[in-house]
Design a protein around this motif. Structure first.
Motif, PDB file in Angstrom:
ATOM      1  N   PRO A 180      -1.887  -3.047   1.468  1.00 37.16           N
ATOM      2  CA  PRO A 180      -0.929  -3.772   2.315  1.00 37.16           C
ATOM      3  C   PRO A 180      -0.442  -2.927   3.495  1.00 37.16           C
ATOM      4  N   THR A 181      -1.055  -3.129   4.629  1.00 38.01           N
ATOM      5  CA  THR A 181      -0.719  -2.489   5.900  1.00 38.01           C
ATOM      6  C   THR A 181      -0.889  -3.540   6.987  1.00 38.01           C
ATOM      7  N   PRO A 182      -0.367  -3.308   8.194  1.00 39.34           N
ATOM      8  CA  PRO A 182      -0.610  -4.275   9.273  1.00 39.34           C
ATOM      9  C   PRO A 182      -2.091  -4.547   9.515  1.00 39.34           C
ATOM     10  N   ASN A 183      -2.942  -3.516   9.438  1.00 38.58           N
ATOM     11  CA  ASN A 183      -4.374  -3.762   9.606  1.00 38.58           C
ATOM     12  C   ASN A 183      -4.918  -4.645   8.499  1.00 38.58           C
ATOM     13  N   GLY A 184      -4.461  -4.420   7.282  1.00 42.06           N
ATOM     14  CA  GLY A 184      -4.897  -5.257   6.177  1.00 42.06           C
ATOM     15  C   GLY A 184      -4.402  -6.686   6.299  1.00 42.06           C
ATOM     16  N   TRP A 185      -3.177  -6.847   6.788  1.00 40.00           N
ATOM     17  CA  TRP A 185      -2.612  -8.198   6.914  1.00 40.00           C
ATOM     18  C   TRP A 185      -3.424  -9.073   7.861  1.00 40.00           C
ATOM     19  N   LYS A 186      -4.007  -8.501   8.889  1.00 35.06           N
ATOM     20  CA  LYS A 186      -4.816  -9.306   9.808  1.00 35.06           C
ATOM     21  C   LYS A 186      -5.871 -10.090   9.037  1.00 35.06           C
ATOM     22  N   VAL A 187      -6.539  -9.400   8.131  1.00 35.45           N
ATOM     23  CA  VAL A 187      -7.644 -10.032   7.412  1.00 35.45           C
ATOM     24  C   VAL A 187      -7.135 -10.918   6.293  1.00 35.45           C
ATOM     25  N   SER A 188      -6.083 -10.488   5.573  1.00 37.58           N
ATOM     26  CA  SER A 188      -5.558 -11.349   4.515  1.00 37.58           C
ATOM     27  C   SER A 188      -5.043 -12.661   5.094  1.00 37.58           C
ATOM     28  N   ILE A 189      -4.418 -12.605   6.260  1.00 39.40           N
ATOM     29  CA  ILE A 189      -3.949 -13.829   6.919  1.00 39.40           C
ATOM     30  C   ILE A 189      -5.134 -14.719   7.289  1.00 39.40           C
ATOM     31  N   ASP A 194      -4.206 -14.134  18.272  1.00 32.42           N
ATOM     32  CA  ASP A 194      -2.846 -14.086  17.739  1.00 32.42           C
ATOM     33  C   ASP A 194      -2.810 -13.370  16.390  1.00 32.42           C
ATOM     34  N   ILE A 195      -3.763 -13.686  15.528  1.00 31.54           N
ATOM     35  CA  ILE A 195      -3.776 -13.123  14.185  1.00 31.54           C
ATOM     36  C   ILE A 195      -3.913 -11.610  14.235  1.00 31.54           C
ATOM     37  N   VAL A 196      -4.729 -11.101  15.152  1.00 29.88           N
ATOM     38  CA  VAL A 196      -4.985  -9.665  15.190  1.00 29.88           C
ATOM     39  C   VAL A 196      -3.783  -8.875  15.709  1.00 29.88           C
ATOM     40  N   SER A 197      -2.983  -9.488  16.585  1.00 29.09           N
ATOM     41  CA  SER A 197      -1.844  -8.778  17.175  1.00 29.09           C
ATOM     42  C   SER A 197      -0.549  -8.954  16.405  1.00 29.09           C
ATOM     43  N   TRP A 198      -0.384 -10.084  15.752  1.00 26.21           N
ATOM     44  CA  TRP A 198       0.910 -10.431  15.165  1.00 26.21           C
ATOM     45  C   TRP A 198       1.450  -9.407  14.173  1.00 26.21           C
ATOM     46  N   PRO A 199       0.639  -8.838  13.253  1.00 22.40           N
ATOM     47  CA  PRO A 199       1.239  -7.895  12.287  1.00 22.40           C
ATOM     48  C   PRO A 199       1.924  -6.700  12.925  1.00 22.40           C
ATOM     49  N   TRP A 200       1.424  -6.253  14.083  1.00 20.64           N
ATOM     50  CA  TRP A 200       2.045  -5.092  14.734  1.00 20.64           C
ATOM     51  C   TRP A 200       3.338  -5.465  15.456  1.00 20.64           C
ATOM     52  N   VAL A 201       3.543  -6.752  15.682  1.00 24.76           N
ATOM     53  CA  VAL A 201       4.815  -7.214  16.240  1.00 24.76           C
ATOM     54  C   VAL A 201       5.789  -7.546  15.114  1.00 24.76           C
ATOM     55  N   LEU A 202       5.285  -7.974  13.980  1.00 23.53           N
ATOM     56  CA  LEU A 202       6.139  -8.249  12.824  1.00 23.53           C
ATOM     57  C   LEU A 202       6.999  -7.037  12.485  1.00 23.53           C
ATOM     58  N   ILE A 203       6.440  -5.834  12.610  1.00 24.79           N
ATOM     59  CA  ILE A 203       7.149  -4.625  12.171  1.00 24.79           C
ATOM     60  C   ILE A 203       7.914  -3.945  13.310  1.00 24.79           C
ATOM     61  N   ALA A 204       8.214  -4.661  14.378  1.00 23.61           N
ATOM     62  CA  ALA A 204       8.903  -4.051  15.524  1.00 23.61           C
ATOM     63  C   ALA A 204      10.231  -3.409  15.124  1.00 23.61           C
ATOM     64  N   LYS A 205      11.046  -4.103  14.349  1.00 23.20           N
ATOM     65  CA  LYS A 205      12.368  -3.576  13.999  1.00 23.20           C
ATOM     66  C   LYS A 205      12.273  -2.266  13.226  1.00 23.20           C
ATOM     67  N   PRO A 206      11.440  -2.160  12.175  1.00 22.81           N
ATOM     68  CA  PRO A 206      11.318  -0.864  11.498  1.00 22.81           C
ATOM     69  C   PRO A 206      10.817   0.255  12.410  1.00 22.81           C
ATOM     70  N   LEU A 207      10.105  -0.117  13.469  1.00 22.95           N
ATOM     71  CA  LEU A 207       9.646   0.901  14.416  1.00 22.95           C
ATOM     72  C   LEU A 207      10.707   1.256  15.447  1.00 22.95           C
ATOM     73  N   GLY A 208      11.857   0.598  15.365  1.00 20.03           N
ATOM     74  CA  GLY A 208      12.959   0.912  16.270  1.00 20.03           C
ATOM     75  C   GLY A 208      12.961   0.119  17.556  1.00 20.03           C
TER      76      GLY A 208
END
Length: 230
Positions: free
Chosen positions: A8-17, A161-175
């Motif tokens: 479970p990582t943003p890269n993994g989420w792209k494919v699971s989604i 959209d699918i490939v980019s979205w996980p890296w935007v999902l985690i914006a808040k934890p990244l500050g």
């Protein structure tokens, strides 16, 4: 059936989604990257870069087909199912541009920022600021793109959209506060509420890390060099 090598990582989420969106039959094969599963000979045969995600597609003519790298996997699944990829040549050209934009810009910048935020907090302020600024810049590119369209390619939700979205999902934890990017905020929410997206993000949530890596895990995750053999 598809074997899905995953953690479970943003890269993994792209494919699971994508697997959930397409309704494909798949079997999750957990690859514990903190334990070093990614360096096993069996996984190397599927993913020569020793990174997740990867798949083996058994529903093909001939021998089972291994595919590694998230962008390549999404293209394979889109072509396999005829979904989330436009058929028009001009639109497909745009999809490829934004797919490669993610794998060359948004993803690497967010990934490096994540390292300095989560695994080296306070140790390298220049490096953290460098990647925070680049991540912010990428969000600005996406904000401009979404200023007059619902999704990255327009009215249709695609693998761009699918490939980019996980890296935007985690914006808040990244500050990164998204209030300066209202179009990105709107896009992020529209995708987040999709049932297949929620199922993809929740896949393997029992494996998510609750604490930082120990020293052995740090060696496996961050201190790898070439394993080339003569």
């Amino acid at each position: 059936m598809i074997d899905f090598y995953y953690w479970p990582t943003p890269n993994g989420w792209k494919v699971s989604i994508m697997l959930e969106e397409c309704g494909l039959d798949y079997r999750m094969v957990p690859i514990n990257i903190g334990r070093g599963d990614q360096f096993s000979a069996g996984f190397l045969a599927v993913s020569p870069n020793n990174r997740i995600p990867a798949i083996v597609d058994h529903d093909v003519d001939g021998e089972p087909l291994p595919v590694f790298e998230s962008g390549a996997i999404l293209m394979h699944l889109a072509e396999k199912t005829g979904r989330f990829m436009p058929k028009d040549a001009r639109a497909k050209k745009e999809l490829l541009e934004w797919l490669f934009w993610q794998v060359g810009n948004l993803g690497p910048m967010a990934g490096q920022l994540s390292h300095f935020v989560n695994y080296a907090p306070g140790k390298h302020p220049y490096s953290k600021n460098r990647y925070a600024n680049e991540y912010n810049r990428c969000l600005g590119v996406l904000e401009h793109r979404l200023s007059n369209r619902e999704y990255i390619l327009g009215d249709d939700y695609t693998i761009a959209d699918i490939v980019s979205w996980p890296w935007v999902l985690i914006a808040k934890p990244l500050g990164q506060d998204l209030t300066e990017f209202p179009n990105v905020q709107r896009w992020r929410h529209a995708i987040k509420v999709r049932p297949a997206v929620q199922a993809g993000v929740n896949l393997g949530k029992e494996y998510r890390r609750s604490a930082g890596p120990d020293e052995q895990e740090r060696q496996l995750l961050f201190n790898q060099k070439s394993r080339s053999k003569p």
